[in-house]
Design a protein around this motif. Structure first.
Motif, PDB file in Angstrom:
ATOM      1  N   ASN A  34       0.802  -1.176  -0.151  1.00 30.25           N
ATOM      2  CA  ASN A  34      -0.219  -0.573  -0.329  1.00 30.25           C
ATOM      3  C   ASN A  34       0.976   0.951   0.010  1.00 30.25           C
ATOM      4  OD1 ASN A  34       0.511   0.303   2.525  1.00 30.25           O
ATOM      5  ND2 ASN A  34      -0.971  -0.362   3.700  1.00 30.25           N
ATOM      6  N   ALA A 349      -6.650   9.319  -6.802  1.00 34.60           N
ATOM      7  CA  ALA A 349      -6.804   7.641  -7.918  1.00 34.60           C
ATOM      8  C   ALA A 349      -6.262   7.499  -8.347  1.00 34.60           C
ATOM      9  CB  ALA A 349      -8.355   8.931  -8.104  1.00 34.60           C
ATOM     10  N   ARG A 352      -4.466   5.169  -5.876  1.00 37.90           N
ATOM     11  CA  ARG A 352      -4.661   4.398  -5.196  1.00 37.90           C
ATOM     12  C   ARG A 352      -4.681   3.304  -5.862  1.00 37.90           C
ATOM     13  NH1 ARG A 352     -10.931   5.747  -3.652  1.00 37.90           N
ATOM     14  NH2 ARG A 352     -10.878   3.352  -3.002  1.00 37.90           N
ATOM     15  N   GLU A 357      -5.702  -0.309  -5.659  1.00 36.44           N
ATOM     16  CA  GLU A 357      -7.143  -0.045  -4.774  1.00 36.44           C
ATOM     17  C   GLU A 357      -8.025  -0.163  -6.709  1.00 36.44           C
ATOM     18  OE1 GLU A 357      -7.735   2.191  -2.429  1.00 36.44           O
ATOM     19  OE2 GLU A 357      -6.699   1.758  -0.157  1.00 36.44           O
ATOM     20  N   LYS A 358      -7.259  -0.563  -7.846  1.00 33.94           N
ATOM     21  CA  LYS A 358      -7.897  -1.067  -8.861  1.00 33.94           C
ATOM     22  C   LYS A 358      -9.288  -0.557  -9.475  1.00 33.94           C
ATOM     23  CE  LYS A 358      -3.283  -2.914 -10.503  1.00 33.94           C
ATOM     24  NZ  LYS A 358      -3.059  -3.642 -12.009  1.00 33.94           N
ATOM     25  N   ILE A 359      -9.594  -1.207  -9.167  1.00 31.99           N
ATOM     26  CA  ILE A 359     -11.332  -0.918  -9.469  1.00 31.99           C
ATOM     27  C   ILE A 359     -11.904   0.360  -8.868  1.00 31.99           C
ATOM     28  CG2 ILE A 359     -13.433  -1.925  -9.358  1.00 31.99           C
ATOM     29  CD1 ILE A 359     -12.402  -4.563  -9.280  1.00 31.99           C
ATOM     30  N   ASP A 360     -10.976   0.504  -8.002  1.00 32.49           N
ATOM     31  CA  ASP A 360     -12.033   1.793  -6.578  1.00 32.49           C
ATOM     32  C   ASP A 360     -11.485   2.855  -7.723  1.00 32.49           C
ATOM     33  OD1 ASP A 360     -13.709   0.650  -4.909  1.00 32.49           O
ATOM     34  OD2 ASP A 360     -11.546   0.241  -4.015  1.00 32.49           O
ATOM     35  N   ALA A 361     -10.043   3.126  -7.661  1.00 38.19           N
ATOM     36  CA  ALA A 361      -9.289   3.998  -8.645  1.00 38.19           C
ATOM     37  C   ALA A 361     -10.453   4.326  -9.789  1.00 38.19           C
ATOM     38  CB  ALA A 361      -7.720   3.416  -8.914  1.00 38.19           C
ATOM     39  N   ASP A 363     -13.544   3.131 -10.791  1.00 47.69           N
ATOM     40  CA  ASP A 363     -14.890   3.735 -11.058  1.00 47.69           C
ATOM     41  C   ASP A 363     -14.343   5.406 -10.238  1.00 47.69           C
ATOM     42  OD1 ASP A 363     -15.424   1.304 -11.269  1.00 47.69           O
ATOM     43  OD2 ASP A 363     -16.074   0.948  -9.194  1.00 47.69           O
ATOM     44  N   ASP A 364     -13.966   6.091  -9.377  1.00 49.14           N
ATOM     45  CA  ASP A 364     -13.110   7.589  -9.197  1.00 49.14           C
ATOM     46  C   ASP A 364     -13.477   8.172 -10.193  1.00 49.14           C
ATOM     47  OD1 ASP A 364     -13.851   6.922  -6.194  1.00 49.14           O
ATOM     48  OD2 ASP A 364     -11.490   6.972  -5.351  1.00 49.14           O
ATOM     49  N   GLU A 367     -16.564   8.021 -12.484  1.00 50.05           N
ATOM     50  CA  GLU A 367     -17.517   9.805 -11.811  1.00 50.05           C
ATOM     51  C   GLU A 367     -17.541  10.648 -12.001  1.00 50.05           C
ATOM     52  OE1 GLU A 367     -18.112   8.356  -8.135  1.00 50.05           O
ATOM     53  OE2 GLU A 367     -18.865   6.379  -8.417  1.00 50.05           O
TER      54      GLU A 367
END
Length: 570
Positions: A34, A349, A352, A357-361, A363-364, A367
């Motif tokens: 991380n 992002a 991340r 945290e690829k999927i969350d990044a 998605d951010d 958006e």
């Protein structure tokens, strides 16, 4: 910060040699997944802690280094070398209170007069209004590579806050011989401080006749001098021109919205300390050395904790060294009401993503792309993410959406067409890719990456050979990297000009001795000119290099060439 992410070949290199300048940066250090350093385990002796701290310091893991070196210093409090290294580590880790203690020790007990410590203390004294102490410390600080630009700037403002107008400009004059652009900016700010807006305007221009040739921060300052002189139409006109050239610059959009709403704009800097902080950050941004940039960016933020550009710079530097969680912590310091929070969200992002945290990044960023349909930043970041993973269909989709948002063609847009060309080429849509490369060159003719990619592709297809060679020669003139020189050498090889190929490929191998494909090319060229022993030496060297995941060099094919040469089976 800058390196280039894009391959210098028509195909994306599996082992990317470069990183993404907009914040998508691979960690090159030994950090946890991380981006956080593992909890240090202290040794039971100062020498062990010193060695561990030194190793962490050399790996740019300053948070860990500070723990070890502080422990070593507790056991050897009179050791000036450990004090210096502990100061550097704490400073770069952002432990400014501890750094301040160590700076005082260095200056008071070791008499240190070079480097950041006396300069930091002098500026801290200026910040606290202790002008006599500031003068003493800044006078003590000798001019070295770190302070020779900052000292005259700091002294100029030290004189200004004491109402010594003539001395302030005299101090600033010493800056002009080493950093004229920064001297012009500081002179303009000094005139603003004294309320002389016409003189400030003249200083910002610095002899230029066209404001559009100036640094963007200077242009924004000029807009404000026009307003102070009741020249609203000129201010709006200059700001409109700036927006036309940089249509997605959030700071310019913010300026225009405020100008049209309030008919005025607040100053970019309102206090002497903010001016020194801005000047320090400009110096930082002009340096290539990571540690110097970090030292100066930290200094700018310590002088002015509201210096958002400094906060972002520190965050990006932490990103560059693989400390993603620490970078995110810096980005979170950008106030929600500040227009630059948009940039901080994009950088967060990307951090991340690099933390896993690829999927969350993603998605951010998706958006954000919906949140502001006119902004390019989120789609640009998405395209870079997909490029880094060789997902060319997704990269193309992001760039298609981005290009659809371009209202007018600007020279700076060449990069989008270049990268879309790479995606199209990688998806075997060469005709479309070629049109994008040509359009990129139309927008900005002297871009070595585009010249190299298109020129090499034409040679590879045996078309437009004269024009292609011209492009590759020009690319080498503009950027003499081993990879671009290799492209020219390999073009000569494909054209049967083997002696010329050898000459260029030898230069390329000299610059990139560990690159398998360049060594392989040189081996082929040596064989063609009858230098068989040297050819086999190069091919043997290729097999000794790291070929894992390399799509351009096949170990089996190189082995066949070693056995048969190029006359059979090779």
């Amino acid at each position: 910060m800058p390196v280039t992410v894009f391959s210098n070949r028509p195909r994306f290199r599996t082992l990317m040699r470069s990183l993404l300048t907009a914040g998508l940066l691979s960690g090159c250090l030994a950090v946890s997944g991380n981006g956080l350093s593992a909890e240090p385990e202290l040794a039971d002796n100062p020498y062990g802690n010193y060695l561990s701290g030194l190793h962490a310091l050399r790996s740019s893991d300053y948070a860990t280094a500070s723990v070890y070196l502080d422990a070593a210093l507790r056991e050897s409090p009179d050791n000036a070398q450990i004090s210096l290294l502990a100061f550097q580590s704490n400073w770069r880790a952002g432990n400014l209170d501890r750094a301040r203690e160590l700076a005082a020790i260095l200056v008071a007990e070791t008499g240190r007069t070079t480097g950041l410590a006396p300069l930091f203390l002098g500026l801290e004294a200026l910040k606290e209004g202790e002008y006599a102490l500031a003068d003493q410390l800044l006078t003590k600080a000798q001019r070295d590579p770190l302070s020779h630009v900052i000292l005259p700037m700091a002294n100029a403002w030290l004189m200004a806050v004491q109402d010594k107008r003539e001395e302030s400009f005299e101090a600033l004059s010493r800056l002009r011989s080493v950093a004229k652009p920064i001297a012009d900016i500081m002179e303009g700010k000094l005139h603003e401080y004294y309320g002389d807006w016409a003189a400030a305007e003249k200083a910002y221009l610095g002899g230029a006749t066209d404001p559009m040739t100036l640094y963007s921060g200077t242009q924004r300052a000029l807009v404000r001098t026009y307003l102070r002189q009741d020249r609203f139409d000129e201010a709006r006109s200059l700001l409109s021109d700036m927006l036309a050239r940089n249509p997605n610059a959030v700071e310019l959009e913010d300026d225009m919205a405020r100008l049209m709403r309030d008919k005025n704009l607040e100053p970019l800097t309102e206090t002497p300390l903010q001016a020194v902080a801005e000047g320090t950050l400009l110096i930082a941004q002009g340096h290539n050395d990571w540690a110097v940039k970090m030292d100066l960016a930290r200094l700018a933020v310590s002088l002015d904790p509201t210096q958002v550009n400094g906060i972002l710079t520190v965050g990006q530097l932490l990103d560059n060294s693989g400390h993603y969680a620490q970078a995110i912590a810096m980005y979170e310091r950008v106030p929600e009401t500040d227009y630059r929070q948009w940039q901080s969200r994009i950088q967060t992002a990307l951090s991340r993503f690099n933390m896993g945290e690829k999927i969350d990044a993603i998605d951010d960023l998706e958006e954000m792309a919906l949140e502001r349909p006119g902004q390019l930043g989120p789609l640009d970041a998405l395209s870079r993410i997909h490029h880094s993973e060789a997902k060319y269909d997704l990269m193309l989709s992001a760039l298609d959406r981005l290009v659809d948002r371009l209202k007018t063609d600007q020279p700076g847009h060449w990069n989008y067409y270049h990268r879309r060309g790479i995606a199209l080429s990688s998806l075997d849509r060469w005709n479309d890719a070629e049109q994008d490369f040509l359009h990129a060159l139309k927008l900005s003719p002297d871009q070595p990456d585009v010249l190299n990619y298109l020129g090499y592709s034409w040679v590879d297809q045996n078309i437009n050979l004269d024009k292609a060679l011209g492009m590759l020669h020009r690319a080498v003139e503009l950027r003499r990297t081993g990879y671009i020189i290799d492209s020219l050498g390999w073009a000569y090889y494909r054209l049967g000009r083997y002696e010329d190929a050898v000459e260029e490929l030898e230069r390329a191998v000299f610059q990139e001795p560990m690159e398998p494909v360049i060594n392989d090319h040189l081996g082929d060229a040596y064989w063609k000119v009858g230098r068989y022993r040297e050819a086999r030496f190069q091919w043997e060297r290729v097999l000794g290099l790291d070929l894992e995941g390399n799509e351009e060099v096949s170990a089996d094919e190189v082995a066949r060439k070693l056995e048969y040469g190029l006359s059979n089976g090779g």
